[in-house]
Each structure stands twice: as C-alpha cells, then as structure tokens.
Design a protein around this motif. Sequence first.
Motif, PDB file in Angstrom:
ATOM      1  N   PRO A   1      94.295  51.272   2.651  1.00 58.64           N
ATOM      2  CA  PRO A   1      94.092  51.586   4.078  1.00 58.64           C
ATOM      3  C   PRO A   1      93.810  50.331   4.918  1.00 58.64           C
ATOM      4  O   PRO A   1      94.262  50.247   6.064  1.00 58.64           O
ATOM      5  CB  PRO A   1      92.871  52.528   4.059  1.00 58.64           C
ATOM      6  N   THR A   2      93.065  49.367   4.361  1.00 60.64           N
ATOM      7  CA  THR A   2      92.736  48.182   5.170  1.00 60.64           C
ATOM      8  C   THR A   2      93.973  47.328   5.403  1.00 60.64           C
ATOM      9  O   THR A   2      94.204  46.836   6.518  1.00 60.64           O
ATOM     10  CB  THR A   2      91.621  47.353   4.487  1.00 60.64           C
ATOM     11  N   SER A   3      94.793  47.128   4.367  1.00 57.68           N
ATOM     12  CA  SER A   3      96.042  46.376   4.567  1.00 57.68           C
ATOM     13  C   SER A   3      96.923  47.074   5.602  1.00 57.68           C
ATOM     14  O   SER A   3      97.541  46.425   6.453  1.00 57.68           O
ATOM     15  CB  SER A   3      96.814  46.219   3.246  1.00 57.68           C
ATOM     16  N   ASN A   4      96.958  48.421   5.525  1.00 56.98           N
ATOM     17  CA  ASN A   4      97.771  49.168   6.505  1.00 56.98           C
ATOM     18  C   ASN A   4      97.285  48.916   7.933  1.00 56.98           C
ATOM     19  O   ASN A   4      98.079  48.694   8.853  1.00 56.98           O
ATOM     20  CB  ASN A   4      97.721  50.678   6.220  1.00 56.98           C
ATOM     21  N   LEU A   5      95.950  48.883   8.094  1.00 59.45           N
ATOM     22  CA  LEU A   5      95.368  48.664   9.418  1.00 59.45           C
ATOM     23  C   LEU A   5      95.646  47.223   9.884  1.00 59.45           C
ATOM     24  O   LEU A   5      96.049  46.986  11.034  1.00 59.45           O
ATOM     25  CB  LEU A   5      93.855  48.928   9.358  1.00 59.45           C
ATOM     26  N   LEU A   6      95.437  46.261   8.966  1.00 56.15           N
ATOM     27  CA  LEU A   6      95.690  44.854   9.325  1.00 56.15           C
ATOM     28  C   LEU A   6      97.155  44.653   9.716  1.00 56.15           C
ATOM     29  O   LEU A   6      97.472  43.858  10.604  1.00 56.15           O
ATOM     30  CB  LEU A   6      95.317  43.927   8.160  1.00 56.15           C
ATOM     31  N   ALA A   7      98.048  45.380   9.043  1.00 59.39           N
ATOM     32  CA  ALA A   7      99.483  45.269   9.360  1.00 59.39           C
ATOM     33  C   ALA A   7      99.729  45.710  10.804  1.00 59.39           C
ATOM     34  O   ALA A   7     100.486  45.066  11.541  1.00 59.39           O
ATOM     35  CB  ALA A   7     100.301  46.110   8.389  1.00 59.39           C
ATOM     36  N   LYS A   8      99.069  46.780  11.197  1.00 57.97           N
ATOM     37  CA  LYS A   8      99.233  47.275  12.584  1.00 57.97           C
ATOM     38  C   LYS A   8      98.713  46.230  13.573  1.00 57.97           C
ATOM     39  O   LYS A   8      99.332  45.933  14.593  1.00 57.97           O
ATOM     40  CB  LYS A   8      98.446  48.577  12.782  1.00 57.97           C
ATOM     41  N   GLN A   9      97.539  45.666  13.258  1.00 60.57           N
ATOM     42  CA  GLN A   9      96.938  44.679  14.169  1.00 60.57           C
ATOM     43  C   GLN A   9      97.808  43.412  14.244  1.00 60.57           C
ATOM     44  O   GLN A   9      98.068  42.890  15.323  1.00 60.57           O
ATOM     45  CB  GLN A   9      95.527  44.318  13.709  1.00 60.57           C
ATOM     46  N   ALA A  10      98.242  42.931  13.086  1.00 61.51           N
ATOM     47  CA  ALA A  10      99.029  41.687  13.060  1.00 61.51           C
ATOM     48  C   ALA A  10     100.360  41.865  13.783  1.00 61.51           C
ATOM     49  O   ALA A  10     100.896  40.909  14.371  1.00 61.51           O
ATOM     50  CB  ALA A  10      99.261  41.246  11.620  1.00 61.51           C
ATOM     51  N   ALA A  11     100.880  43.100  13.768  1.00 56.63           N
ATOM     52  CA  ALA A  11     102.184  43.356  14.405  1.00 56.63           C
ATOM     53  C   ALA A  11     102.125  43.142  15.915  1.00 56.63           C
ATOM     54  O   ALA A  11     103.154  42.974  16.573  1.00 56.63           O
ATOM     55  CB  ALA A  11     102.643  44.766  14.086  1.00 56.63           C
ATOM     56  N   GLN A  12     100.901  43.113  16.473  1.00 57.03           N
ATOM     57  CA  GLN A  12     100.800  42.901  17.925  1.00 57.03           C
ATOM     58  C   GLN A  12     101.185  41.478  18.312  1.00 57.03           C
ATOM     59  O   GLN A  12     101.599  41.223  19.431  1.00 57.03           O
ATOM     60  CB  GLN A  12      99.382  43.208  18.394  1.00 57.03           C
ATOM     61  N   HIS A  13     101.025  40.529  17.371  1.00 56.40           N
ATOM     62  CA  HIS A  13     101.255  39.132  17.754  1.00 56.40           C
ATOM     63  C   HIS A  13     102.158  38.344  16.815  1.00 56.40           C
ATOM     64  O   HIS A  13     102.439  37.187  17.066  1.00 56.40           O
ATOM     65  CB  HIS A  13      99.911  38.411  17.912  1.00 56.40           C
ATOM     66  N   PHE A  14     102.551  38.956  15.701  1.00 58.25           N
ATOM     67  CA  PHE A  14     103.461  38.257  14.793  1.00 58.25           C
ATOM     68  C   PHE A  14     104.782  39.010  14.687  1.00 58.25           C
ATOM     69  O   PHE A  14     104.772  40.255  14.553  1.00 58.25           O
ATOM     70  CB  PHE A  14     102.857  38.135  13.383  1.00 58.25           C
ATOM     71  N   LEU A  15     105.859  38.263  14.705  1.00 56.76           N
ATOM     72  CA  LEU A  15     107.175  38.853  14.458  1.00 56.76           C
ATOM     73  C   LEU A  15     107.126  39.580  13.117  1.00 56.76           C
ATOM     74  O   LEU A  15     106.629  39.006  12.126  1.00 56.76           O
ATOM     75  CB  LEU A  15     108.207  37.710  14.422  1.00 56.76           C
ATOM     76  N   TYR A  16     107.626  40.770  13.056  1.00 65.14           N
ATOM     77  CA  TYR A  16     107.574  41.613  11.850  1.00 65.14           C
ATOM     78  C   TYR A  16     106.141  41.822  11.345  1.00 65.14           C
ATOM     79  O   TYR A  16     105.922  42.233  10.200  1.00 65.14           O
ATOM     80  CB  TYR A  16     108.411  41.020  10.710  1.00 65.14           C
ATOM     81  N   GLY A  17     105.146  41.432  12.126  1.00 62.91           N
ATOM     82  CA  GLY A  17     103.752  41.644  11.733  1.00 62.91           C
ATOM     83  C   GLY A  17     103.225  40.667  10.697  1.00 62.91           C
ATOM     84  O   GLY A  17     102.183  40.905  10.079  1.00 62.91           O
ATOM     85  N   VAL A  18     103.937  39.547  10.498  1.00 59.79           N
ATOM     86  CA  VAL A  18     103.518  38.582   9.457  1.00 59.79           C
ATOM     87  C   VAL A  18     103.718  37.148   9.956  1.00 59.79           C
ATOM     88  O   VAL A  18     104.606  36.889  10.788  1.00 59.79           O
ATOM     89  CB  VAL A  18     104.340  38.782   8.151  1.00 59.79           C
ATOM     90  N   PRO A  19     102.945  36.184   9.427  1.00 62.77           N
ATOM     91  CA  PRO A  19     103.089  34.796   9.883  1.00 62.77           C
ATOM     92  C   PRO A  19     104.475  34.203   9.590  1.00 62.77           C
ATOM     93  O   PRO A  19     104.948  33.345  10.331  1.00 62.77           O
ATOM     94  CB  PRO A  19     102.011  34.045   9.091  1.00 62.77           C
ATOM     95  N   MET A  20     105.137  34.607   8.487  1.00 68.01           N
ATOM     96  CA  MET A  20     106.540  34.217   8.235  1.00 68.01           C
ATOM     97  C   MET A  20     107.319  35.489   7.936  1.00 68.01           C
ATOM     98  O   MET A  20     106.871  36.299   7.121  1.00 68.01           O
ATOM     99  CB  MET A  20     106.632  33.283   7.020  1.00 68.01           C
ATOM    100  N   HIS A  21     108.494  35.634   8.558  1.00 68.08           N
ATOM    101  CA  HIS A  21     109.177  36.945   8.502  1.00 68.08           C
ATOM    102  C   HIS A  21     109.433  37.436   7.085  1.00 68.08           C
ATOM    103  O   HIS A  21     109.374  38.627   6.807  1.00 68.08           O
ATOM    104  CB  HIS A  21     110.485  36.887   9.309  1.00 68.08           C
ATOM    105  N   TRP A  22     109.682  36.493   6.115  1.00 68.29           N
ATOM    106  CA  TRP A  22     109.993  36.957   4.750  1.00 68.29           C
ATOM    107  C   TRP A  22     108.775  37.532   4.030  1.00 68.29           C
ATOM    108  O   TRP A  22     108.918  38.164   2.987  1.00 68.29           O
ATOM    109  CB  TRP A  22     110.659  35.855   3.920  1.00 68.29           C
ATOM    110  N   MET A  23     107.568  37.344   4.588  1.00 71.77           N
ATOM    111  CA  MET A  23     106.384  37.965   3.962  1.00 71.77           C
ATOM    112  C   MET A  23     106.461  39.491   4.054  1.00 71.77           C
ATOM    113  O   MET A  23     105.706  40.206   3.399  1.00 71.77           O
ATOM    114  CB  MET A  23     105.101  37.484   4.640  1.00 71.77           C
ATOM    115  N   ASN A  24     107.378  39.960   4.894  1.00 73.12           N
ATOM    116  CA  ASN A  24     107.556  41.396   5.057  1.00 73.12           C
ATOM    117  C   ASN A  24     108.579  41.963   4.075  1.00 73.12           C
ATOM    118  O   ASN A  24     108.870  43.153   4.097  1.00 73.12           O
ATOM    119  CB  ASN A  24     108.012  41.667   6.497  1.00 73.12           C
ATOM    120  N   ASP A  25     109.141  41.106   3.234  1.00 75.45           N
ATOM    121  CA  ASP A  25     110.254  41.551   2.370  1.00 75.45           C
ATOM    122  C   ASP A  25     109.816  41.861   0.933  1.00 75.45           C
ATOM    123  O   ASP A  25     110.643  41.861   0.019  1.00 75.45           O
ATOM    124  CB  ASP A  25     111.354  40.466   2.325  1.00 75.45           C
ATOM    125  N   TRP A  26     108.536  42.063   0.702  1.00 73.03           N
ATOM    126  CA  TRP A  26     108.056  42.252  -0.674  1.00 73.03           C
ATOM    127  C   TRP A  26     108.364  43.631  -1.251  1.00 73.03           C
ATOM    128  O   TRP A  26     108.157  43.863  -2.439  1.00 73.03           O
ATOM    129  CB  TRP A  26     106.535  42.051  -0.732  1.00 73.03           C
TER     130      TRP A  26
END
Length: 450
Positions: A24-49
């Motif tokens: 649940p915490t990672s899910n929440l952090l993902a929502k928060q990070a998505a406000q300011h990071f492309l794809y919600g992550v500092p580097m776009h490929w971090m979203n490809d796991w």
Amino acid sequence: MKKLIKQATQMLAAERERYSALHPTSNLLAKQAAQHFLYGVPMHWMNDWGTPTPLFIADASGAHFTCADGIDYKDFCLGDTGAMFGHSPPAVARAIAAQAHKGFTAMLPSTLAPNAGAALSEFFNMECWQLATTATDANRFVLRWARAVTNRKKVLVFDGCFHGTVDDSMLDTVDGKNINRQSLLGQVQDLTLHSQAVPFNDLAAVENALKTNQFAALLTEPALTNCGMVLPADGFIQGLRALCTKYKTLLILDETHTISTARGGWAKANHVRPDFMVIGKPIAGGLPAAAYGFSYDLAKRMEAAKDAAPPGHSGIGTTLSGNMMTLAAIHATLTETATEAAYTHMLALAGHLEHQLNDLISTHQLPWNISRMGARLELQFCEKSPSNAAEARAAQNDTIESAIHLYLLNRGVLLTPFHNMMLVCPTTHEADIHKLVRVFNECLGALIST
Ligand SMILES: Cc1ncc(COP(=O)(O)O)c(C=O)c1O
C-alpha cells in the motif's frame, strides 16, 4: 511451451493482485511521485519492472534492502551491477563521509588522484586511465579517442550488444541487415553509416568486416550480458585480439558487467590485453563513476591526436567526471571492498547457486539452463547456453519471465529486470541463496501445476 505460457499468464494475474495488496505504501508513493515525475519515476525505465506500481526502497545495506512497506528483500539484482559489492559497502561509505567534509567537486584533481590512479592500474593491469561519470560516457569517449588516433570512422559491434546509451552501438539486425534500433527516441542519424553489427562468436564475420580496413574500433563485452547471457566460445576473444591487431583496429573490452568474473575482470583473468578497457557501475561502490584504461603506448598516440587538434572542446569529458568525491569512492572500492577475499566468497557462493538451480531445473524437467560468469548467473529458457544474440532472443519469453520475477519479488527475492540475471555480492550469505532456491522451487512447482 504453450501450456507453460498459459499457466504463467494466470500466475502473473494472481501475483499482480498480491503485489498491490502487499505494497500500500509503494502504491501511495507512486501516486504522489506521478505528480512531478514523468511516468511517476525519476527515470522512465524504472517503471518497466513489471510490478503494478514501482517498488519504493526505504533503505538498502549489503545484500538486502527494505521497501517502503517494511518488507525485507534478498537482493540478487544489486542495481544491475552498480551495487555488485553490496549496498553501501562500509569502506566506501566511510570514504564518502570523510570526503563530504572536504569538498565534492572543483574541476581540479584532489590529493587522492595518484593513489586512485595506482589502484586502477593495479586492479585492472592497465597503465593509464581517464575517468568518466557513467559507463555510457566512458564508451562514448573511448570511441572518440579510437577514431581520433586511427583516423578511421567505423565501429564494429555485436548484434545484441549493449554499452549504455551509446548511439554507435544501437543497431538491430533484421533479416540479416543492420538498421537503427527502432525503439530509439529522437535519433535522426543513420547509424549504419558508421557502425556495423555482426553475430557474436563468429570470427569469420568479424574478419570480413575488419578486412575492409575502415574500422577504428571493435567494441564488445567479453560476454554479451544484456540479451540474456552469451558466453564467448573458447578462444573467441583471443581471436578478436588477433584480428584487431592484424587489421590495426583497436579492441575495446567493456568490462562493466564482466567484472563479475574475477578481481580485475575477464581480460585480466584470461590474459587478454585489449587496447582500451571500460569499467563503470560498481567501480565507486555504486556512486556514479566510470573509467577507461589503456597502455602507455596508446596514451602517446592519444596525446599526439589531442596536440595536433586545434585548441578547444575535444568532445570528451564532462564537468563532474573525476570529481573529488568519486576519487575517494573509487579508491575505497578497489583497495578495501573488491578484495581477493570478497571475490573468493562471491565466486564460491555463485557456484553453489548454479549447482542448486541446475538441480531444480532437472527435477522439474524443464528445458532450461543456467549460464555463469563468476559471480553472475543467468537463467535462460533454452536447453543449451546460446551462442549468439539471435539464439538468446529466441529463448526469451516475457510472460514466463515476468511471472517468475513477480512471484519471487512477492516473497522477498529480487532478480534483475528485463532478463533473468542473479548477482552474488561479498555480503550475500548461504541463507540468502537458500531462500532464493526455496522460493524458486515453489515458483516452478506452482507454474507447472497451476
Ligand atoms: C556492458 C555495459 N556497458 C555500459 C553500460 C552503461 O552503463 P551506464 O548506464 O551506467 O552508463 C551498461 C549498462 O547496463 C552495460 O551493461
């Protein structure tokens, strides 16, 4: 295979639900990070796991880390080699902390420069060095030097290679023809004008290219490590050495991943001397740093090329390369962390892991294999280790791979994404290996009987 893929699809759906419930915490952090990071992550490929949301890390140490939800993981990805000597190795952490009070960067060498140079030279058995900030940059700079000293334009690479985001190596082979890698964004040059890719383990194809006398350099890893793992056939790299000498092409060995072989890397362990060697990722314990080494003779040719050019930008180097912090971290990594004792431990444990994984594969009667280069292992969905990238690609299956990765992750074991790589570090314990083997066994059982 069809049945296995169907079962893997079901497993994947169940494991995605399990992941969401566990994090649940990672899910929440993902929502928060998505406000300011492309794809919600500092580097776009971090979203490809392949996880429903990225796994956010709270802290990492040695061979494990804790995620934002407080779950402990045995880490066999180790930052895809960046943390190959463990997360925050104590000697490197101490060196960074000490340097942190004495300046980070100044565009001038720190007093540690001679010791760091000597440590690189001793570790890799190469006389002369230059630093870069990433292995990508180091490869890019070496290609520039190679073109400058040989007065030749072309670069030979292997199909399936990866040397970071170096455009010169970003070719695909389709129906026997080289083309620009289709996934490249914003690339407008025709890369095939100055680069060519041939199959790995094919000396005849290499000679056919080199005999045109147009190639400044042949850039390769001692094994292909980014398309699964393709090991060199006996004598293949030695054959490349001989052909490069014959056709006056510089041999560049990128040891960024094959530093897993032994202390000093594959070339040192196998008594092959490249013209340039490149090393990045773990060289500063995971702090961004890279280096390239060469002989005194080549250094003279490089200096002559630089001296003959008009004054101004060389196109080689970046502001932060070789900064004071990096020198401290490289020195501590090479002299106190990546020791012979550390490698002895890593290689022995990786050997145990290989043995146990092979046992599981035969118990479950799967036509799969494990390839190993020192502390690095790769599970591949084919009976024999592939001998080139085409064979490695044919063995890949995204669905089975994703199902296995997510099943393991949901039970506290992390493998490297985008293929099935496992790395053993100096602080990996037998108990970590046992956990990986136990969970992998359960996973295969579940996969076969779903
Ligand atoms: C063999 C090899 N060389 C170079 C690089 C580039 O490293 P970096 O992304 O740190 O620049 C990679 C990255 O995975 C690699 O696998």
